[in-house]
Design an enzyme around this catalytic site. Sequence first.
Site, PDB file in Angstrom:
ATOM      1  N   ALA A 243       0.857  -1.200   0.000  1.00 22.39           N
ATOM      2  CA  ALA A 243       0.000   0.000   0.000  1.00 22.39           C
ATOM      3  C   ALA A 243       0.886   1.241   0.000  1.00 22.39           C
ATOM      4  O   ALA A 243       0.751   2.132   0.843  1.00 22.39           O
ATOM      5  CB  ALA A 243      -0.919  -0.004   1.227  1.00 22.39           C
TER       6      ALA A 243
ATOM      7  N   VAL B 293       2.348 -11.772   3.028  1.00 21.08           N
ATOM      8  CA  VAL B 293       2.072 -12.658   1.896  1.00 21.08           C
ATOM      9  C   VAL B 293       3.017 -13.860   1.955  1.00 21.08           C
ATOM     10  O   VAL B 293       4.229 -13.700   2.105  1.00 21.08           O
ATOM     11  CB  VAL B 293       2.234 -11.891   0.565  1.00 21.08           C
ATOM     12  CG1 VAL B 293       2.049 -12.817  -0.626  1.00 21.08           C
ATOM     13  CG2 VAL B 293       1.224 -10.744   0.503  1.00 21.08           C
TER      14      VAL B 293
ATOM     15  N   ASP C 104      17.879   7.675  -8.653  1.00 16.93           N
ATOM     16  CA  ASP C 104      17.407   6.491  -7.923  1.00 16.93           C
ATOM     17  C   ASP C 104      18.531   5.523  -7.553  1.00 16.93           C
ATOM     18  O   ASP C 104      18.336   4.675  -6.680  1.00 16.93           O
ATOM     19  CB  ASP C 104      16.395   5.712  -8.785  1.00 16.93           C
ATOM     20  CG  ASP C 104      14.987   6.288  -8.708  1.00 16.93           C
ATOM     21  OD1 ASP C 104      14.829   7.424  -8.224  1.00 16.93           O
ATOM     22  OD2 ASP C 104      14.044   5.595  -9.145  1.00 16.93           O
TER      23      ASP C 104
ATOM     24  N   HIS D 144      -8.364  35.540  -3.853  1.00 18.85           N
ATOM     25  CA  HIS D 144      -9.613  34.925  -3.427  1.00 18.85           C
ATOM     26  C   HIS D 144     -10.564  34.818  -4.611  1.00 18.85           C
ATOM     27  O   HIS D 144     -10.677  35.771  -5.380  1.00 18.85           O
ATOM     28  CB  HIS D 144     -10.280  35.765  -2.334  1.00 18.85           C
ATOM     29  CG  HIS D 144     -11.612  35.224  -1.917  1.00 18.85           C
ATOM     30  ND1 HIS D 144     -11.724  34.124  -1.105  1.00 18.85           N
ATOM     31  CD2 HIS D 144     -12.876  35.612  -2.235  1.00 18.85           C
ATOM     32  CE1 HIS D 144     -13.012  33.862  -0.907  1.00 18.85           C
ATOM     33  NE2 HIS D 144     -13.734  34.746  -1.585  1.00 18.85           N
TER      34      HIS D 144
END
Length: 475
Positions: free
Chosen positions: A189, A245, A319, A451
Amino acid sequence: MSESFDVVVIGGGPAGYPAAIRAAQNKLTVACIDEWKNREGLPVFGGTCLNVGCIPSKALLESSELYHRLREEFAVHGIRTTGASFDVAQMQKRKGGIIKASTQGILALFKASGVTPLQGHGKLLPGRRVEFTAHDGTRRELAAKHVVLASGSLPAELRSVPFDGKTIIDSCGALDLDAVPKRLGVIGAGVIGLELGSVWRRLGSELTVLEALPEFLPIVDQQVAKEAQRQFKKQGFDIRLGAKVTGAKIQGDAVSVTYSDARGEQSLTLDKLIVAIGRRPFTRDLLSAGTGVELDERGFIKVDHECRTGVEGIWAVGDCVRGPMLAHKGKEEGVMVADLIAGRFAEVNYKTVPSVIYTAPEIAWVGLTEEQVKASGRAYKVGVFPFLASGRARAMEQTQGFVKLIAAQDDDEILGVHIIGPLAGELIAEAVLAMEYSASSEDLQRTMHAHPTLAEALHEAALAADKRAIDFVNR
Ligand code: FAD
Ligand code: NAD
């Protein structure tokens, strides 16, 4: 004689290609090597992000979200949409077109900035040399003053649930489905599980998510995580926490998964199972013996805070090194390294890396969670502003979620901002900028916001931290 460049970058993903472009902008001679081939077998730049990551996932998230909103949310606006249907093949075609345009865009950028693209495999040799093997098998040696390693990552595998590429799939497979699976399972998850689970759930899959940890989204501020879990449950996600699992067995076109949780041994039969339990650094056949570049115990290339590997002239980014596996983190590292090589000042502020989960509602944050601030022992104050009190959110009919700002009690420093709600991924940019410039919560309070905008919610959250919110009852 070997060809020589000032900089050779190995890897043309979102860490490598910006490094190459910035190095060229710095008037250095640059080559960027990448071995990726797309589904048609054609060589392309862009790495995971453009081919099978950020961009294709957001394309399918957008299409599935539009369909979901059309069905579930248009009626309240007075728009009747009877008979709406979808076409997965067209969604995939659109996704393919976006990938093509994005990857071709990199080649155009290389051409315009003077980067030499080399499509094939790169391997670092000792002495700042790189062996380049083109896709046709021809080999040549490049000499470089600097080499930037940007080889990226791959989906992690779960030994007890091996991928078969058809029924048990990774994130790439989950992005390429040609039909909506009736019973879809996801192991993990995390970010990928929630984003890709959302895509197929919105199109009709029954979705079960098996998460090993007992808490939901432990990296996220827990007030936000609780709200997210509540929202996902409302959308029909069946999220099972503390699920270990133990195995999976393919049975015809389905898969039977076994797991154990607090209630004991369980099993589930699914039509597709996505395994999304994280990613691992990719360095296969990248380093020849004797380069001196070291890997840590998890396989990441060891670097310091400036992405230096410890071997003179060899750098690593993205990475394949420590830190969050995010495209923008890799990009900033690539750009930093290219500037440092050129003798310019550059740094990456790892304290202000924003994170976004592109679910509905979106989740975005920067800085510390309340749990982390509490653990640090620093006295703090919190301001929360719900989108229910935002005029713009009400007009958009998107009132779920809130903005939460955490500031230090002593000097008012903004320590963290956490948003769950509409366009959270866009709204977080203001908080990142504020923190980058060391703004206090009072600085945000004194900044005028147009706004009605969603951005006013951040303004009001800053005010709420001092119990001075105008549009919400302070507690
Ligand atoms: P990569 O993108 O993996 O690129 C590395 C490149 O190096 C590849 O092209 C590879 O072919 C090449 N290469 C490797 N070794 C060699 C070699 N020896 N010779 C030649 N070429 C080589 N991040 C976000 O920030 N936002 C998101 O929304 C997001 N969504 C994602 C969704 C999914 C489904 C996935 C899987 C990831 C997502 N990510 C997202 C993460 C993001 O894709 C990565 O953090 C990012 O791609 C890392 O960039 P990189 O350049 O380090 O590596
Ligand atoms: P993740 O780390 O976000 O989530 C993996 C989840 O799997 C965790 O919750 C973990 O506890 C769980 N898990 C691990 N082993 C398990 C097991 N055996 N059984 C059940 N659950 C298990 O990793 P991911 O979702 O695979 O994503 C990989 C990387 O890609 C992430 O680091 C993320 O930063 C990056 N990504 C980013 C984005 C984005 O920025 N929006 C989107 C997708 C991916």
